[in-house]
Scaffold this motif. Structure first.
Motif, PDB file in Angstrom:
ATOM      1  N   GLU B  14       0.850  -1.191   0.000  1.00  0.00           N
ATOM      2  CA  GLU B  14       0.000   0.000   0.000  1.00  0.00           C
ATOM      3  C   GLU B  14       0.883   1.237   0.000  1.00  0.00           C
ATOM      4  O   GLU B  14       1.825   1.326   0.782  1.00  0.00           O
ATOM      5  N   ASP B 126      -6.753  -1.195  -3.956  1.00  0.00           N
ATOM      6  CA  ASP B 126      -6.970  -2.243  -2.962  1.00  0.00           C
ATOM      7  C   ASP B 126      -8.475  -2.542  -2.875  1.00  0.00           C
ATOM      8  O   ASP B 126      -9.299  -1.767  -3.344  1.00  0.00           O
ATOM      9  N   LEU B 153      -2.298   0.616  -4.432  1.00  0.00           N
ATOM     10  CA  LEU B 153      -1.412  -0.535  -4.257  1.00  0.00           C
ATOM     11  C   LEU B 153      -0.431  -0.602  -5.406  1.00  0.00           C
ATOM     12  O   LEU B 153      -0.760  -0.227  -6.533  1.00  0.00           O
TER      13      LEU B 153
END
Lengths: 96, 477
Positions: B14, B126, B153
């Motif tokens: 992330e 994500d 991400l």
């Protein structure tokens, strides 16, 4: 390439569509007609032509990395068929 | 039969942006469920996603740090699948034109350097978080929190170049270090900001064709990566040895039971029906900009390790431990800059300091002893003001109170006694009080000397200069 009944059933499954017996027959025929037409297009020589990534001649549209207010939770959940404790509630995931 | 293990890793990290990849919702971790959501990340009809410029910059930065080629023309695609963690029923990802390709990183395993290829780095969003009442199999329904949906991400895919669980762990550790050095991700595995899936297969030694692989999910810590892959390699070897066939499937690592369990078999080949995302326009990356980013990259772990070895004469191992995290390497550099001897600084940081951090479960950024304070303590020890043993006591107190070493030494009267006259008096007193030990030593028992030294240290509360004590004691018995 020829579309078979199995292909139609597979696409219906992936798309979560419930098809009747007659539908499968009908769509198999229709999809084959479409593919036959695409075959006409396939006769055009496209060597040296870049695949289209986007239909508009636009690139690099971006925004600055700034956090902005989100939706109030009641509004976010307003259209949820079911909710619980601030969560979206959905049917069980695994079958059986 | 003897098998070769073939592993490729897919790592998701992330990015630490303030807002999500395609909308302005906050990415903060731990917010109340469904409070960081908006029409864009909920996939409501009629919305238009717009790319966060920072995400593209971080992706290019990562690609460069991993020795990749940055593609001048890149685009987003839709990956279609149905799962309630995706409100749109597709994930916006990159398919055939990812931002970065053909990179590598070097890992060191058992003293040897090995290069692991990196196939690609791509940007994606994500998914949300599912909460099951009880286990996923037994729950009657599932609750969904979409706060994480749309958090940016990067997926980093390695080549199947990894040959053991140990190499996999080393690769992941190096990757994490690089991502932290270039400041694009927190890489907290426990918070899910660094996640790892593995593809693993076996083949008979010498065979070049790849065997059937299994995909292992839920490898949520470095330890899990190593243990999970070790287990899976053994499991597959057993199946093959018994004449069985490996089924291509997804398996989940169960940390508590120490085994992988089958999740679902991939009976149909991935049918994600990728197609170009019509709501997002392509990215054309200018080479001048890419070169600007390349120049702005900080010193990376390998270069920093080499510098510590060359500039300060640290061993490869020590320099490797210190540079494994940027924060620790920064702490080391700051301690040396404050005047500490480099080797002493390395020993303190890898020894007492790390021991205290581990015991307290803290990161080095939260260390109550500042680099300058550690340097001052090292200086007191170097000047002989305190002995090595007392220095540890002082450090303990610094950790607890945050006070400077000199203040603690003064307050508690911990200055080392190096005055010969003062030490002689105590040595003679201890000799007189322990005739038996003196006799034992004279009879050849070296250990008796240790006892006498201990008595002298007790008398002086550990403050007597140990070298002086040894010298004076040996002169007198």
């Amino acid at each position: 390439m020829k579309i078979t009944r199995k292909d139609v059933e597979q696409v219906a499954l992936l798309s979560r569509l419930e098809l009747g017996e007659n539908d499968v027959e009908k769509f198999t025929g229709q999809l084959n007609a479409i593919l036959d037409y695409i075959d006409v297009l396939n006769k055009v020589d496209t060597s040296g032509v870049e695949p289209t990534a986007h239909v508009l001649p636009v690139k690099n549209v971006m925004r600055a990395d700034e956090a902005r207010p989100s939706l109030p939770r009641e509004l976010a959940l307003a259209n949820a068929p079911e909710q619980e404790d601030g969560y979206f509630k959905v049917p069980k995931i695994l079958e059986g | 039969m003897e098998y070769e293990v073939v592993i490729g890793l897919e790592v998701h990290t992330e990015l630490k942006t303030a807002s999500k990849i395609f909308c302005g919702c906050s990415t903060s971790f731990g917010a109340e469920q469904n409070t960081n959501v908006c029409p864009v990340c909920l996939g409501l009809p009629g919305v238009l996603p717009v790319l966060n410029a920072k995400v593209l910059e971080f992706a290019v930065r990562t690609g460069l740090a991993l020795n990749c080629r940055i593609l001048p023309f890149s685009k987003f695609d839709r990956k279609n699948y149905y799962y309630p963690d995706l409100p749109k029923n597709f994930q916006t990802s990159q398919y055939d034109l990812p931002i970065a390709v053909d990179g590598h990183l070097d890992v060191e395993v058992a003293g040897e350097t090995k290069r692991i290829g990196i196939t690609r780095v791509h940007m994606e969003e994500d998914a949300g978080k599912l909460v099951h009442a009880g286990t996923i199999a037994k729950a009657d329904y599932t609750l969904v929190d979409y706060n994480r949906t749309g958090v940016p991400l990067l997926e980093i895919v390695s080549e199947p170049d990894i040959r053991s669980a140990e190499e996999a762990k080393a690769y992941l550790e190096k990757l994490k270090a690089i991502l932290q050095y270039i400041d694009v991700s927190d890489c907290k595995m426990e918070e899910g900001s660094l996640r790892c899936d593995a593809n693993i297969s076996l083949r008979p030694k010498g065979e070049t064709k790849l065997g059937t692989k299994a995909e292992i999910k839920n490898l949520n810590s470095f330890k899990a990566v190593q243990k999970g892959l070790e287990y899976e390699a053994l499991r597959q070897a057993e199946v093959l040895d018994e004449g069985g066939r490996i089924v291509q499937e997804t398996r989940s690592w169960d940390d508590a039971r120490g085994q992988t369990v089958s999740l679902r078999s991939k009976e149909q080949a991935h049918d994600y029906r990728y197609f170009p995302e019509p709501d997002l326009v392509p990215m054309v990356v200018d080479s001048t900009w890419v070169e600007d980013i390349r120049r702005s990259l900080p010193e990376l772990p390998d270069a920093r390790q080499a510098r510590l070895m060359k500039e300060y004469g640290l061993s490869g191992y020590d320099a490797g431990v210190i540079t494994a995290s940027r924060a620790m390497a920064d702490f080391f550099d700051a301690t040396v800059a404050a005047g500490a001897d480099a080797k002493a600084a390395a020993n303190w940081i890898m020894g007492e300091l790390s021991r205290h951090l581990n015991a307290a479960g803290r990161e080095i950024e939260e260390c109550p002893v500042a680099p300058g304070q550690l340097a001052a303590l090292i200086d007191l020890q170097a000047k002989g003001t305190v002995s090595g043993k007392i220095a540890k006591t002082v450090f303990e107190e610094m950790w607890a109170s945050g006070k400077d070493a000199a203040v603690i030494v003064k307050e508690q009267g911990l200055v080392q006694i190096s005055d010969e006259g003062e030490v002689v008096a105590i040595v003679e007193k201890v000799i007189a009080a322990n005739p038996q030990s003196v006799a034992d030593f004279k009879a050849g028992k070296e250990r008796a000397l240790g006892f006498l030294v201990g008595q002298i240290m007790k008398e002086t509360k550990g403050r007597a200069n140990p070298e002086l004590v040894n010298k004076l004691l040996r002169e007198r018995i």
